[in-house]
Design a protein around this motif. Structure first.
Motif, short mmCIF file in Angstrom:
data_model
loop_
_atom_site.label_atom_id
_atom_site.label_comp_id
_atom_site.label_asym_id
_atom_site.label_seq_id
_atom_site.Cartn_x
_atom_site.Cartn_y
_atom_site.Cartn_z
N ASP A 85 0.83 -1.21 0.00
CA ASP A 85 0.00 0.00 0.00
C ASP A 85 0.87 1.26 0.00
OD1 ASP A 85 -2.60 1.48 0.60
OD2 ASP A 85 -1.35 2.04 2.31
N GLU A 86 1.97 1.21 0.75
CA GLU A 86 2.87 2.36 0.82
C GLU A 86 3.40 2.73 -0.57
OE1 GLU A 86 6.07 1.90 3.63
OE2 GLU A 86 6.92 3.86 3.17
N ASP A 87 3.66 1.70 -1.39
CA ASP A 87 4.23 1.93 -2.72
C ASP A 87 3.19 2.13 -3.81
OD1 ASP A 87 6.84 1.99 -2.02
OD2 ASP A 87 7.21 -0.13 -2.38
N THR A 88 1.90 2.01 -3.48
CA THR A 88 0.90 2.15 -4.53
C THR A 88 -0.08 3.30 -4.24
OG1 THR A 88 -0.32 0.38 -3.43
CG2 THR A 88 0.92 -0.21 -5.41
N TYR A 89 -0.84 3.20 -3.15
CA TYR A 89 -1.95 4.12 -2.95
C TYR A 89 -1.85 5.05 -1.74
CZ TYR A 89 -4.13 1.36 -6.58
OH TYR A 89 -4.39 0.74 -7.77
N MET A 90 -0.90 4.80 -0.84
CA MET A 90 -0.82 5.61 0.38
C MET A 90 -0.52 7.08 0.05
SD MET A 90 1.77 5.20 3.61
CE MET A 90 3.00 6.24 2.82
N PRO A 91 -1.26 8.03 0.66
CA PRO A 91 -0.90 9.44 0.43
C PRO A 91 0.44 9.76 1.10
CG PRO A 91 -2.63 9.27 2.09
CD PRO A 91 -2.41 7.88 1.55
N PRO A 92 1.21 10.73 0.54
CA PRO A 92 2.55 11.01 1.06
C PRO A 92 2.54 11.33 2.55
CG PRO A 92 2.09 12.33 -0.91
CD PRO A 92 0.86 11.55 -0.62
N GLY A 93 1.46 11.94 3.04
CA GLY A 93 1.38 12.32 4.45
C GLY A 93 1.39 11.14 5.41
N GLY A 94 1.15 9.92 4.87
CA GLY A 94 1.07 8.76 5.75
C GLY A 94 2.42 8.15 6.09
N VAL A 95 3.50 8.76 5.59
CA VAL A 95 4.79 8.07 5.63
C VAL A 95 5.30 7.79 7.06
CG1 VAL A 95 6.38 10.05 5.44
CG2 VAL A 95 6.93 7.88 4.34
N GLU A 96 5.15 8.77 7.98
CA GLU A 96 5.66 8.58 9.34
C GLU A 96 4.87 7.49 10.08
OE1 GLU A 96 8.14 10.01 11.04
OE2 GLU A 96 8.77 11.61 9.66
N ASN A 97 3.54 7.56 9.95
CA ASN A 97 2.70 6.58 10.63
C ASN A 97 2.95 5.18 10.07
OD1 ASN A 97 0.65 6.00 12.61
ND2 ASN A 97 -0.63 5.45 10.85
N ARG A 98 3.15 5.09 8.74
CA ARG A 98 3.41 3.79 8.13
C ARG A 98 4.72 3.21 8.66
NH1 ARG A 98 0.66 1.63 4.15
NH2 ARG A 98 -0.88 2.56 5.54
N ALA A 99 5.72 4.09 8.82
CA ALA A 99 7.01 3.61 9.36
C ALA A 99 6.80 3.03 10.76
CB ALA A 99 8.03 4.75 9.40
N ARG A 100 5.93 3.70 11.57
CA ARG A 100 5.66 3.18 12.92
C ARG A 100 4.93 1.84 12.86
NH1 ARG A 100 5.19 8.70 14.41
NH2 ARG A 100 2.98 8.77 13.86
N GLN A 101 3.94 1.75 11.95
CA GLN A 101 3.20 0.48 11.83
C GLN A 101 4.13 -0.67 11.46
OE1 GLN A 101 0.44 2.00 8.80
NE2 GLN A 101 -1.27 1.59 10.19
N SER B 128 12.12 2.17 6.10
CA SER B 128 10.84 2.70 5.61
C SER B 128 10.99 4.19 5.27
CB SER B 128 9.76 2.47 6.66
OG SER B 128 8.57 3.09 6.27
N LEU B 129 11.62 4.96 6.17
CA LEU B 129 11.84 6.39 5.91
C LEU B 129 12.81 6.58 4.74
CD1 LEU B 129 12.17 7.66 9.60
CD2 LEU B 129 10.27 8.09 8.03
N ALA B 130 13.87 5.75 4.72
CA ALA B 130 14.89 5.89 3.69
C ALA B 130 14.31 5.66 2.30
CB ALA B 130 16.05 4.91 3.95
N GLN B 131 13.35 4.73 2.20
CA GLN B 131 12.76 4.46 0.89
C GLN B 131 12.00 5.67 0.37
OE1 GLN B 131 11.02 0.32 0.34
NE2 GLN B 131 11.61 0.29 2.48
#
Ligand code: ZN
Length: 496
Positions: free
Chosen positions: A30-46, A113-116
């Motif tokens: 999902d991070e690489d397809t549909y996630m909005p850019p703003g979700g990046v920090e929360n996704r890294a935590r998940q 996750s952040l580095a990507q």
């Protein structure tokens, strides 16, 4: 403990770990397809949270006790029985995971996750300086887990060593460099320009989906979405996610990237669902996975028989672009050999030289012979040396691949091993079934897929990768079928 109860307990725990991994996989997809850019920090935590849970489950002392209980019992007497295979692989994975502290696993998941994300922006802007601090952090995290390149390789291709790979690359360099040079200088030339005309993206998408379906990809149990850097995700039985990309002025990119990912997808869809969540129902190794992708992309997708079937359909779909093109010039065009900067666009002959460069550079980064800050220069020098070309910027150079941003050092060599295995497997399948040319020309790929299902997919992790290749093809990993196949095909095409 009763051995049957212990075994059931091990399997229950294996399935739980795989379930956690599949949740992480879906979030990463999902991070690489549909996630909005703003979700990046929360996704890294998940992802870090799930990585921590997975680590806890994979290193649980009770799991260790259960495996210990099983490893010398009657269940492992026949080493090829599913029970013995599952015990062997669970033991290997337990040992590997217990070597790494939890904090390091979480930190690695969070940083990569952040580095990507930083890499994707840096690549877009061709700005290496933006990515540099992240690369340095990832290298130090990897250096912290394993000082030796061998240890990193072990994660991706168990049993393959640095020395073994170096020998294999030496042989390929010796054989393929002169072949690439001879082809570049040949008088007979293809016209790859016919692939760079106007190919509307939506039509490409439909065409490529129809190709995927024809070779056997099951859309009821999978899907194909768009992304910048295509990949495949194993979510679980019945759910295989592939990604691809389409460019309006390139036909080749989309169709071959799609076939590549479809090859990965066919492997996942062919795994034994009865063994899902256990090693017997899992892929043998990354290189074997890659062999399936390269086999469908190149040995099938770049064959004349394949296009004999699909070219008429392509002409109907892209009437303007292909109006003045016939089958043979088209077949020659999809097999044009020329040195390029971008690995994923490379032809079959120069591809392994791209991997050779990455193999040498990442080994130097991990052993600290090469400083991260010096990577762009070292990259340019290597391309000049091996391919005779120099990238104009870092987006076409060391920023083009996402592997290092994801912390995947030791991954690149599995691509070349995949090519080597693919050529061996295809030759073995044709020895067993006869030439596939006629069937391909009719659009029938079931003979090849059936052979791969029986000899590779359904075997899961029954054999360690190197043994699987030996069992399926009759010989250990051997670059000769690859080299001979390339010489034969390109010798004919280019008249050399
Ligand atoms: Zn691949």
């Amino acid at each position: 403990m009763d051995v049957r109860i212990a075994y059931q307990e091990m399997i229950r725990r294996s399935r739980e770990i795989v379930l956690l991994a599949s949740c992480a996989e879906l979030l990463a997809w999902d991070e690489d397809t549909y996630m909005p850019p703003g979700g990046v920090e929360n996704r890294a935590r998940q992802l870090a949270y799930l990585a921590g849970l997975q680590h806890d489950r994979s290193t649980d002392a009770h799991l260790g006790d259960v495996i210990d209980e099983l490893k010398d019992r009657e269940l492992v007497r026949d080493p090829l029985a599913p029970e013995a295979v599952n015990i062997r692989e669970m033991l290997r994975s337990f040992k590997r995971h217990t070597r790494l502290p939890r904090e390091l696993v979480e930190e690695t998941a969070r940083v990569s996750s952040l580095a990507q994300h930083e890499w994707a922006v840096a690549r877009q802007d061709a700005d290496f300086q933006r990515f540099l601090p992240w690369l340095a952090r990832i290298i130090s995290l990897n250096g912290g887990t394993a000082k030796l390149y061998d240890a990193l390789l072990e994660d991706f291709e168990p049993g393959m060593t640095d020395a073994g790979l170096a020998r294999l690359f030496d042989e390929l360099r010796r054989e393929l460099t002169p072949l690439a040079t001879a082809l570049t200088q040949a008088r007979r030339r293809p016209n790859p320009g016919v692939l760079r005309r106007d190919y509307p993206v939506e039509r490409q998408r439909l065409f490529n989906e129809s190709v995927a379906e024809a070779v056997g990809f099951d859309f009821n149990c999978g899907r194909i979405d768009a992304t910048t850097h295509p990949f495949f995700s194993t979510i679980g039985p019945g759910d295989t996610r592939l990604t691809t990309r389409h460019h309006p002025a390139s036909f080749g990119d989309g169709v071959f990237v799609t076939l590549h990912e479809v090859g990965h997808g066919l492997y996942d869809q062919g795994l034994d669902p009865d063994h899902a969540g256990t090693p017997m129902g899992d892929a043998a190794s990354l290189a074997v996975h890659e062999s399936q992708a390269r086999l469908w992309e190149n040995l099938v997708g770049r064959s004349r028989a394949f296009w004999k079937h699909f070219f008429p359909r392509a002409r109907r779909t892209f009437r303007t672009a292909l109006a003045d093109v016939a089958l043979d010039p088209f077949y020659f065009a999809v097999n044009a050999v020329e040195p390029t900067f971008i690995r994923v666009q490379a032809d079959e002959v120069t591809y392994n030289l791209h991997i050779l460069i990455r193999f040498e550079l990442e080994r130097a980064l991990i052993t600290e012979e090469l400083k991260p800050a010096d990577l762009p220069d070292a990259w340019s020098r290597a391309y000049r040396h091996h391919l005779g070309i120099t990238p104009a910027n870092d987006a076409d150079g060391c920023l083009q691949d996402g592997h290092w941003a994801a912390g995947q050092f030791g991954y690149f060599p599995t691509y070349t091993l995949g090519n080597v295995y693919a050529a061996q497997l295809f030759a073995a399948a044709e020895r067993a079934c006869g030439s596939f040319d006629e069937a391909f020309a009719r659009g029938d790929f079931s003979g090849l897929l059936g052979w791969l299902r029986a000899h590779v997919h359904r075997e899961g992790m029954r054999y360690p990768a190197v043994r699987l290749i030996e069992h399926a093809t009759g010989s250990p990993p051997d670059p000769r079928p690859l080299v001979e196949g390339l010489r034969r095909k390109y010798g004919e095409l280019y008249g050399i």
